[in-house]
Design a protein around this motif. Structure first.
Motif, PDB file in Angstrom:
ATOM      1  N   HIS A  65       0.835  -1.207   0.000  1.00 11.29           N
ATOM      2  CA  HIS A  65       0.000   0.000   0.000  1.00 11.29           C
ATOM      3  C   HIS A  65       0.866   1.251   0.000  1.00 11.29           C
ATOM      4  CE1 HIS A  65      -3.424   2.573   0.882  1.00 11.29           C
ATOM      5  NE2 HIS A  65      -2.829   3.022   1.964  1.00 11.29           N
ATOM      6  N   GLN A  66       1.916   1.250   0.802  1.00 11.88           N
ATOM      7  CA  GLN A  66       2.809   2.409   0.867  1.00 11.88           C
ATOM      8  C   GLN A  66       3.539   2.625  -0.452  1.00 11.88           C
ATOM      9  OE1 GLN A  66       2.944   4.678   3.268  1.00 11.88           O
ATOM     10  NE2 GLN A  66       1.351   3.525   4.360  1.00 11.88           N
ATOM     11  N   ARG A  67       3.930   1.535  -1.102  1.00 10.74           N
ATOM     12  CA  ARG A  67       4.623   1.671  -2.394  1.00 10.74           C
ATOM     13  C   ARG A  67       3.693   2.213  -3.473  1.00 10.74           C
ATOM     14  NH1 ARG A  67       7.338  -4.014  -3.305  1.00 10.74           N
ATOM     15  NH2 ARG A  67       5.829  -4.656  -1.726  1.00 10.74           N
ATOM     16  N   LEU A  68       2.426   1.772  -3.454  1.00 11.85           N
ATOM     17  CA  LEU A  68       1.458   2.295  -4.421  1.00 11.85           C
ATOM     18  C   LEU A  68       1.229   3.785  -4.195  1.00 11.85           C
ATOM     19  CD1 LEU A  68      -1.151  -0.617  -4.498  1.00 11.85           C
ATOM     20  CD2 LEU A  68       0.284   0.136  -6.404  1.00 11.85           C
ATOM     21  N   LEU A  69       1.117   4.190  -2.931  1.00 11.15           N
ATOM     22  CA  LEU A  69       0.966   5.609  -2.628  1.00 11.15           C
ATOM     23  C   LEU A  69       2.202   6.403  -3.067  1.00 11.15           C
ATOM     24  CD1 LEU A  69      -0.682   5.610   0.939  1.00 11.15           C
ATOM     25  CD2 LEU A  69      -1.743   6.220  -1.240  1.00 11.15           C
ATOM     26  N   GLY A  70       3.368   5.806  -2.839  1.00 15.66           N
ATOM     27  CA  GLY A  70       4.601   6.468  -3.257  1.00 15.66           C
ATOM     28  C   GLY A  70       4.663   6.653  -4.761  1.00 15.66           C
TER      29      GLY A  70
END
Length: 235
Positions: A82-87
């Motif tokens: 999820h954090q990588r997609l947001l990044g």
């Protein structure tokens, strides 16, 4: 014992059913519990009923502990993804120069998502962006393939043309990058009206990385982010 019971017309199933239906039996015959002996699955030694129950309880606890560990690991993996997609979304939105978007997208996928090889082809872009490398060598077969993808494709690299676009670290050993790719994911990029305008390819020398049984939800999210950002290049 089973044979004797059958001769008398009583089966082990009959006894088991009786005990289930008669919960007070062992209360009235409490000393019987102390005399029951069972074979332990650990070393095949004879143990008491209480010891066997403890072994079963320990096994159950171990199973529950493993399930808990798996759930925690999955939650951590999902949070990381999820954090990588947001990044990725943040990086694409902050890229002011639209001509840099294809390169930024591929670089983030290689570095942050650890995809060994990434390739991208676009068509129908405005004349201002027609010089970009990602618009070169787009065949009719590629456009047809992209249009046919109702969902991302994951599976073996069976000589896909898209494998020739992939960029990443050289595999060495006299192989080209395309030759080293054993599994591949192909993601259609769509306009708002549903027409395709690009194809994003992800490749790996690991045959299991993009296996046919892979969950494609993440790939769909990647496709949505990519097509939203790259739509800035369209005519």
């Amino acid at each position: 014992m089973s044979a004797d019971l059958n001769l008398q017309g009583i089966t082990e199933e009959d006894i088991a059913e009786y005990l289930v239906l008669t919960p007070g039996f062992f209360e009235r015959h409490a000393t019987l519990l102390a005399t029951i002996q069972l074979v332990s699955p650990l070393g095949k030694r004879v143990v008491s009923l209480q010891e066997r129950q403890m072994e079963m309880l320990r096994d159950r606890i171990k199973g529950l502990e493993q399930r808990l560990v798996d759930m925690i690991r999955n939650a951590q993996d999902n949070e990381s993804l999820h954090q990588r997609l947001l990044g990725l979304a943040n990086t694409l939105m902050l890229t002011a120069d639209a001509s840099q978007l294809p390169g930024v997208l591929c670089e983030v996928l290689r570095e942050q998502f650890q995809v060994p090889a990434v390739g991208l082809r676009l068509w129908g872009v405005t004349q201002a962006w027609a010089h970009l490398p990602c618009t070169e060598g787009v065949s009719a077969e590629v456009r047809s393939l992209a249009a046919s993808l109702g969902q991302p494709y994951c599976g073996a690299n069976s000589g896909f043309e898209a494998a020739q676009w992939l960029e990443g670290e050289s595999p060495g050993e006299g192989l080209s990058l395309a030759q080293s790719i054993t599994s591949i994911a192909l993601i259609q990029l769509q306009r708002s009206d549903g027409r395709s305008f690009g194809l994003l390819a992800l490749g790996s020398p690991d045959p299991a990385r993009f296996g046919a049984d892979m969950d494609t939800d993440v790939l769909r999210h990647l496709g949505h982010l990519a097509q939203s950002a790259l739509s800035r290049l369209l005519g």
